[in-house]
Write a protein that holds these residues in place. Structure first.
Motif, PDB file in Angstrom:
ATOM      1  N   ASP A   1       0.761  -1.197   0.024  1.00 62.74           N
ATOM      2  CA  ASP A   1      -0.049   0.059   0.006  1.00 62.74           C
ATOM      3  C   ASP A   1       0.809   1.349   0.006  1.00 62.74           C
ATOM      4  N   ASP A   2       0.778   2.017  -1.125  1.00 59.18           N
ATOM      5  CA  ASP A   2       1.459   3.402  -1.188  1.00 59.18           C
ATOM      6  C   ASP A   2       1.211   4.306   0.026  1.00 59.18           C
ATOM      7  N   THR A   3       0.087   4.355   0.536  1.00 58.36           N
ATOM      8  CA  THR A   3      -0.393   5.259   1.616  1.00 58.36           C
ATOM      9  C   THR A   3       0.361   5.047   2.616  1.00 58.36           C
ATOM     10  N   ALA A   4       0.789   3.680   3.042  1.00 63.58           N
ATOM     11  CA  ALA A   4       1.261   3.224   4.207  1.00 63.58           C
ATOM     12  C   ALA A   4       2.813   3.554   4.108  1.00 63.58           C
ATOM     13  N   ASN A   5       3.366   3.411   2.913  1.00 57.32           N
ATOM     14  CA  ASN A   5       4.828   3.930   2.702  1.00 57.32           C
ATOM     15  C   ASN A   5       5.036   5.318   2.999  1.00 57.32           C
ATOM     16  N   LYS A   6       3.931   6.077   2.444  1.00 52.43           N
ATOM     17  CA  LYS A   6       4.123   7.428   2.640  1.00 52.43           C
ATOM     18  C   LYS A   6       4.100   7.762   4.033  1.00 52.43           C
ATOM     19  N   ALA A   7       3.364   7.278   4.816  1.00 51.03           N
ATOM     20  CA  ALA A   7       3.164   7.634   6.183  1.00 51.03           C
ATOM     21  C   ALA A   7       4.505   7.127   6.876  1.00 51.03           C
ATOM     22  N   TYR A   8       4.917   6.158   6.463  1.00 47.02           N
ATOM     23  CA  TYR A   8       6.252   5.489   7.134  1.00 47.02           C
ATOM     24  C   TYR A   8       7.584   6.699   6.794  1.00 47.02           C
ATOM     25  N   GLU A   9       7.372   7.026   5.627  1.00 45.57           N
ATOM     26  CA  GLU A   9       8.735   7.943   4.851  1.00 45.57           C
ATOM     27  C   GLU A   9       8.250   9.376   5.794  1.00 45.57           C
ATOM     28  N   TYR A  10       7.164   9.893   5.868  1.00 44.86           N
ATOM     29  CA  TYR A  10       7.077  11.227   6.405  1.00 44.86           C
ATOM     30  C   TYR A  10       7.183  11.260   7.747  1.00 44.86           C
ATOM     31  N   ALA A  11       6.945  10.285   8.389  1.00 42.12           N
ATOM     32  CA  ALA A  11       7.018  10.250  10.035  1.00 42.12           C
ATOM     33  C   ALA A  11       8.637  10.086  10.025  1.00 42.12           C
ATOM     34  N   GLY A  12       9.210   9.239   9.253  1.00 41.81           N
ATOM     35  CA  GLY A  12      10.757   9.342   9.207  1.00 41.81           C
ATOM     36  C   GLY A  12      11.228  10.601   8.968  1.00 41.81           C
ATOM     37  N   ALA A  13      10.744  11.447   7.986  1.00 43.42           N
ATOM     38  CA  ALA A  13      11.376  12.746   7.595  1.00 43.42           C
ATOM     39  C   ALA A  13      11.232  13.482   8.776  1.00 43.42           C
ATOM     40  N   THR A  14      10.030  13.501   9.632  1.00 51.21           N
ATOM     41  CA  THR A  14       9.896  14.325  10.498  1.00 51.21           C
ATOM     42  C   THR A  14      10.931  14.083  11.620  1.00 51.21           C
TER      43      THR A  14
ATOM     44  N   ASN B   1       2.842   5.792  16.522  1.00 46.05           N
ATOM     45  CA  ASN B   1       1.883   4.789  15.756  1.00 46.05           C
ATOM     46  C   ASN B   1       1.068   5.677  15.097  1.00 46.05           C
ATOM     47  N   PHE B   2       0.983   5.234  13.828  1.00 46.71           N
ATOM     48  CA  PHE B   2      -0.116   5.975  12.740  1.00 46.71           C
ATOM     49  C   PHE B   2      -1.078   4.665  12.603  1.00 46.71           C
ATOM     50  N   ASN B   3      -2.389   5.428  12.170  1.00 48.91           N
ATOM     51  CA  ASN B   3      -3.524   4.671  11.826  1.00 48.91           C
ATOM     52  C   ASN B   3      -4.259   5.347  10.628  1.00 48.91           C
ATOM     53  N   ILE B   4      -3.796   4.506   9.522  1.00 49.66           N
ATOM     54  CA  ILE B   4      -4.289   5.191   7.960  1.00 49.66           C
ATOM     55  C   ILE B   4      -5.347   4.342   7.606  1.00 49.66           C
ATOM     56  N   HIS B   5      -5.961   4.944   6.539  1.00 47.36           N
ATOM     57  CA  HIS B   5      -7.453   4.668   6.093  1.00 47.36           C
ATOM     58  C   HIS B   5      -8.286   4.497   7.158  1.00 47.36           C
ATOM     59  N   TYR B   6      -8.437   5.515   8.120  1.00 47.82           N
ATOM     60  CA  TYR B   6      -9.305   5.461   9.207  1.00 47.82           C
ATOM     61  C   TYR B   6     -10.763   5.942   8.836  1.00 47.82           C
ATOM     62  N   GLY B   7     -11.830   5.247   9.310  1.00 49.62           N
ATOM     63  CA  GLY B   7     -13.215   5.420   9.075  1.00 49.62           C
ATOM     64  C   GLY B   7     -13.568   5.546   7.640  1.00 49.62           C
ATOM     65  N   THR B   8     -14.683   5.842   7.190  1.00 44.52           N
ATOM     66  CA  THR B   8     -15.228   5.783   5.758  1.00 44.52           C
ATOM     67  C   THR B   8     -15.526   7.233   5.676  1.00 44.52           C
ATOM     68  N   ASP B   9     -14.719   7.796   4.421  1.00 50.51           N
ATOM     69  CA  ASP B   9     -14.972   9.410   3.875  1.00 50.51           C
ATOM     70  C   ASP B   9     -14.721  10.237   5.229  1.00 50.51           C
ATOM     71  N   PHE B  10     -13.669   9.609   5.995  1.00 51.70           N
ATOM     72  CA  PHE B  10     -13.074  10.487   7.119  1.00 51.70           C
ATOM     73  C   PHE B  10     -12.376  11.549   6.436  1.00 51.70           C
ATOM     74  N   VAL B  11     -12.667  12.801   6.880  1.00 48.86           N
ATOM     75  CA  VAL B  11     -12.133  14.181   6.310  1.00 48.86           C
ATOM     76  C   VAL B  11     -11.596  14.796   7.462  1.00 48.86           C
ATOM     77  N   ASN B  12     -10.283  14.109   7.944  1.00 44.70           N
ATOM     78  CA  ASN B  12      -9.692  14.712   9.051  1.00 44.70           C
ATOM     79  C   ASN B  12      -8.243  13.828   9.508  1.00 44.70           C
ATOM     80  N   ALA B  13      -7.301  14.418  10.210  1.00 43.08           N
ATOM     81  CA  ALA B  13      -6.405  13.587  10.652  1.00 43.08           C
ATOM     82  C   ALA B  13      -6.297  14.254  12.186  1.00 43.08           C
ATOM     83  N   PHE B  14      -5.737  13.417  13.014  1.00 43.87           N
ATOM     84  CA  PHE B  14      -5.621  14.050  14.491  1.00 43.87           C
ATOM     85  C   PHE B  14      -4.739  13.305  15.459  1.00 43.87           C
ATOM     86  N   TRP B  15      -4.099  14.068  16.267  1.00 45.40           N
ATOM     87  CA  TRP B  15      -3.215  13.011  17.486  1.00 45.40           C
ATOM     88  C   TRP B  15      -3.910  13.004  18.578  1.00 45.40           C
TER      89      TRP B  15
END
Ligand SMILES: [Zn+2]
Length: 357
Positions: A93-106, A127-141
């Protein structure tokens, strides 16, 4: 202690979109409310200790942060399916790799430029949870719970609705949410009114600094937009916010860029304007960066940050940033013109400080 529970897309903006008939915004508001209720229930029933995915302060170790990317598979579950752990090869999954990469960059940026060992300076895992919910238009900590002494330490990213918002796994959103954790661990800025706007501001500072670093941009060549890769084709604007020109990112953007236009708001409106009045310090950071460079400005802000207290006002924060600028310049850790650059920026946005400028 108010926990940071608002998402990257502020609640007031989601409410506005819901009123305009956007079903996904309605759905997201509901899903966010469910999370809050779930936490409240856990407090009442005391099941929190047995819940997975949390660390307790007593068990924290000083070490090397590891990244864990989980796929919520469009449910509301955290840590549902581990799709890439630290050191593992790329996931399908490309989204998983992006999450991994961006967390690493930070993590790399804060280590090299800010001398910070992960978000708590003690090697906290991510710990990142991606593809959360359906049509979920947000991100949070989902951070700490002071009363319970529990660190949830989860970050959550939706896929967007494909119209107003695309995936929230973008570099500046990831860095913005991770920076909320840095604030939580360094000064606990209360998430309301001016201290809340400073909390939001710092996340935009870190989000911008990391984006510019990775893209090889300078303070002069960067666009200074926040959330520009998350907004979709029907959003009607270029981003969610602009640090260079607050109030111009989209038709609903109501951020002021000067103290004269500071908005006195009640708690019910964006928790007293945390995503609105942050435009004023954002502009001051942008102006400072023009003079001394974004990395230097980010280093200055971060060095000042632990000296703020949880109810700091804009004036108090900038007084501390000014005195920190003086100290770091004396120590030759920042360019000689740093103090003057901050002074000029403060004057330009009309923030009053105690020391004469
Ligand atoms: Zn935020």
């Amino acid at each position: 202690m108010t926990q940071h529970r608002d998402g990257f897309i502020p609640e007031y903006l989601l409410e506005q979109l819901a009123k305009e008939g956007q079903e996904e915004a309605k759905k997201t508001l509901k899903q966010m409310k469910n999370i809050k209720e779930k936490q409240q229930d856990e407090k009442k029933t005391g099941v929190r200790a047995s819940q997975p995915g949390r660390i307790n302060h007593a068990n924290e170790v000083t070490g090397q942060a590891a990244r864990y990317i989980y796929d919520s598979e469009h449910t509301d579950e955290f840590k549902r399916k581990l799709v890439r752990g630290e050191g593992a090869p790329p996931a399908p999954d490309d989204t998983a790799n992006k999450a991994y990469e961006y967390a690493g960059a930070t993590l790399t940026y804060i280590k090299e430029k800010l001398k910070l060992n992960s978000l708590d300076n003690r090697g906290l895992d991510i710990n990142f949870n991606i593809h959360y919910g359906t049509d979920f238009v947000n991100a949070f900590w989902l951070g700490k719970d002071e009363e319970q002494g529990v660190v949830y330490n989860q970050m959550v990213f939706g896929d967007g609705d494909g119209r107003n918002f695309l995936s929230f796994v973008t570099l500046d959103v990831v860095a913005h949410e991770m920076a909320h954790a840095i604030t939580e661990f360094s000064n606990h800025l209360e998430y309301e009114f001016q201290s809340g706007a400073l909390n939001e501001h710092f996340s935009d500072v870190i989000g911008s600094a990391i984006k510019q670093h990775i893209k090889g941009q300078t303070a002069q060549t960067a666009d200074w937009l926040i959330g520009d890769e998350t907004v979709g084709p029907e959003w009607g604007g270029v981003a969610l916010r602009s640090m260079k020109a607050p109030g111009t990112a989209h038709p609903r953007d109501n951020q002021p860029d000067h103290w004269d236009n500071f908005r006195e708001l009640s708690l019910s409106m964006d928790r007293g304007g945390v995503h609105i009045n942050s435009g004023i310090p954002n502009k001051a950071f942008y102006l400072t960066s023009q003079e001394i460079g974004t990395d230097n400005a980010a280093f200055l802000w971060h060095s000042a940050w632990p000296k703020l207290d949880e109810n700091s006002t804009f004036s108090q924060a900038f007084d501390i940033i000014l005195s920190t600028a003086q100290q770091l310049t004396n120590n030759r850790q920042l360019p000689a013109n740093t103090f003057e650059a901050v002074k000029k920026a403060i004057q330009a946005v009309g923030i009053k400080v105690l020391q004469p400028v």
